[in-house]
Design a protein around this motif. Structure first.
Motif, PDB file in Angstrom:
ATOM      1  N   ASP A  53       0.873  -1.309  -0.110  1.00  0.00           N
ATOM      2  CA  ASP A  53      -0.097  -0.129  -0.059  1.00  0.00           C
ATOM      3  C   ASP A  53       1.072   1.424   0.052  1.00  0.00           C
ATOM      4  OD1 ASP A  53      -2.499   1.086  -0.057  1.00  0.00           O
ATOM      5  OD2 ASP A  53      -2.900   1.320   2.048  1.00  0.00           O
TER       6      ASP A  53
ATOM      7  N   THR B  81       2.776   4.661  -1.312  1.00  0.00           N
ATOM      8  CA  THR B  81       2.357   5.949  -1.711  1.00  0.00           C
ATOM      9  C   THR B  81       3.408   6.679  -2.734  1.00  0.00           C
ATOM     10  OG1 THR B  81       0.651   6.461   0.004  1.00  0.00           O
ATOM     11  CG2 THR B  81       1.248   8.380  -1.180  1.00  0.00           C
TER      12      THR B  81
ATOM     13  N   PRO C 177      -1.569   7.338  -4.328  1.00  0.00           N
ATOM     14  CA  PRO C 177      -1.617   5.743  -3.851  1.00  0.00           C
ATOM     15  C   PRO C 177      -1.141   5.086  -5.127  1.00  0.00           C
ATOM     16  CG  PRO C 177      -3.773   6.883  -3.041  1.00  0.00           C
ATOM     17  CD  PRO C 177      -2.935   7.886  -4.089  1.00  0.00           C
TER      18      PRO C 177
ATOM     19  N   THR D 152      -2.086   2.370  -5.792  1.00  0.00           N
ATOM     20  CA  THR D 152      -3.365   1.892  -6.477  1.00  0.00           C
ATOM     21  C   THR D 152      -3.885   2.636  -7.673  1.00  0.00           C
ATOM     22  OG1 THR D 152      -4.552   2.546  -4.871  1.00  0.00           O
ATOM     23  CG2 THR D 152      -4.022   0.106  -4.775  1.00  0.00           C
TER      24      THR D 152
ATOM     25  N   TRP E 100      -3.038  -6.730   8.407  1.00  0.00           N
ATOM     26  CA  TRP E 100      -3.110  -6.212   7.006  1.00  0.00           C
ATOM     27  C   TRP E 100      -2.725  -7.519   5.937  1.00  0.00           C
ATOM     28  CZ3 TRP E 100      -4.029  -2.704   3.356  1.00  0.00           C
ATOM     29  CH2 TRP E 100      -3.404  -2.736   2.204  1.00  0.00           C
TER      30      TRP E 100
ATOM     31  N   GLY F 149      -1.898  -7.822   2.146  1.00  0.00           N
ATOM     32  CA  GLY F 149      -1.585  -7.034   0.662  1.00  0.00           C
ATOM     33  C   GLY F 149      -0.963  -8.226  -0.183  1.00  0.00           C
TER      34      GLY F 149
ATOM     35  N   ARG G  34      -3.782  -5.015  -7.588  1.00  0.00           N
ATOM     36  CA  ARG G  34      -3.876  -5.937  -6.363  1.00  0.00           C
ATOM     37  C   ARG G  34      -4.948  -6.825  -6.569  1.00  0.00           C
ATOM     38  NH1 ARG G  34      -4.059  -1.984  -1.598  1.00  0.00           N
ATOM     39  NH2 ARG G  34      -5.306  -3.439  -0.746  1.00  0.00           N
TER      40      ARG G  34
ATOM     41  N   THR H 286      -7.590  -8.215  -4.676  1.00  0.00           N
ATOM     42  CA  THR H 286      -8.492  -7.816  -3.829  1.00  0.00           C
ATOM     43  C   THR H 286      -9.252  -8.920  -3.141  1.00  0.00           C
ATOM     44  OG1 THR H 286      -9.903  -6.810  -5.036  1.00  0.00           O
ATOM     45  CG2 THR H 286      -8.310  -5.505  -4.054  1.00  0.00           C
TER      46      THR H 286
END
Length: 292
Positions: free
Chosen positions: A125, A127, A140, A142, A199, A201, A213, A215
């Motif tokens: 995650d 940045t 981000p 993503t 978390w 990831g 990702r 998800t």
């Protein structure tokens, strides 16, 4: 072709504002190949290698600010214990000469779906800090990848740094290639587990128009590990295989000279199962991989 050589970050941003057509040059390991094969002929190159600020990293409050000019070799040797997954991915990049020159920031700028560091940045995650004479903004990971070799940078912006959390649990990265070294990924997979926060990831690379990702796999594993974090029991085989299936479902690959779409989907499932097994075994032993 003009060759522009700013000495400071402020100068680089000013030049990029005046010459948005200038292509940034960090390690040059991607750009120079394109020039040599005449795949690209920009009006100007913007050499960023003299800017010392870009070659620095700092740690503050459990997060790393990784300058865009920090080489893969330095990620491996200086940050292997703090960012083990990114160090693993960096180890798979090219040859020692490429790793000495190439940078994570340059990998981001190229935005190739097959870039080795992209899946780990997504899994963590991360940045992306970008800047222009208009100011600085954080994107981000993503949202950074917009398409095949397209990113979210405005024409006058440059990548300043990447912000990532220091690993608090096991991380893994694996890729498949057509040979054992100096190879573009046929597909890749990254996994980040953070027991303290729960978390999960997970991300795939070289298996879609952009790295992305996984998800559905993340959500499944988060539920599956809700009690296992404390007990540290072995994961059921059914959990490992289902995680692989869901990871593969995140891919939308193509057939090309390096591999077929079907093969990539199969390989992503295998890589997901392996990385989860390795990471969970690291966690059960009470440690995390060290790459320094």
């Amino acid at each position: 072709m003009d060759f522009l050589t700013p000495a400071t970050w402020a100068e680089a941003l000013a030049v990029k504002s005046e010459r948005p057509d200038a292509v940034p040059l960090a390690g040059g390991t991607d750009v120079l190949v394109e020039l040599n094969f005449d795949h690209r002929r920009p009006a100007a190159l913007l050499d960023l290698t003299r800017i010392e600020d870009l070659a620095e990293w700092t740690e503050n409050d459990g997060r790393i600010r990784l300058g865009a000019g920090v080489s893969y070799t330095r990620v491996i040797t200086e940050l292997g214990t703090r960012l083990p997954g990114l160090a693993m991915a960096s180890r798979t990049v090219g040859s020692p000469q490429i790793r000495n020159r190439g940078t994570v920031g340059g990998n981001l700028g190229a935005a190739s779906p097959a870039g080795d560091t992209h899946p780990m940045l997504l899994a963590c995650d991360a940045t992306i800090e970008v800047a222009s004479v208009r100011g600085t903004r954080l994107i981000p990971a993503t949202d950074f990848y917009q398409g095949v070799k397209r990113n979210a940078l405005a024409p006058d912006e440059l990548i300043a740094a990447i912000h990532l959390p220091v690993a608090t649990g096991p991380q893994q990265f694996a890729k498949v290639g057509t040979r054992n070294a100096m190879v573009i990924a046929v597909c890749s997979f990254a996994l980040d587990l953070a027991p303290e926060t729960g978390w999960i990831g997970a991300a795939v690379g070289s298996a879609a128009p952009t790295p992305r990702r996984a998800t559905a796999a993340e959500d499944f594993l988060r539920d599956a590990l809700s009690e296992a974090w404390t007990s540290r029991t072995a994961l059921p085989v059914s959990v490992v295989y289902r995680f692989g299936e869901l990871a593969a479902s995140a891919a939308s690959p193509i057939d090309d000279v390096r591999g077929s779409a079907d093969y990539r989907i199969h390989a992503i499932a295998v890589l997901a199962r392996r990385t989860l097994s390795w990471a969970w075994e690291d966690y059960r032993k009470g440690g995390q991989p060290k790459c320094a």
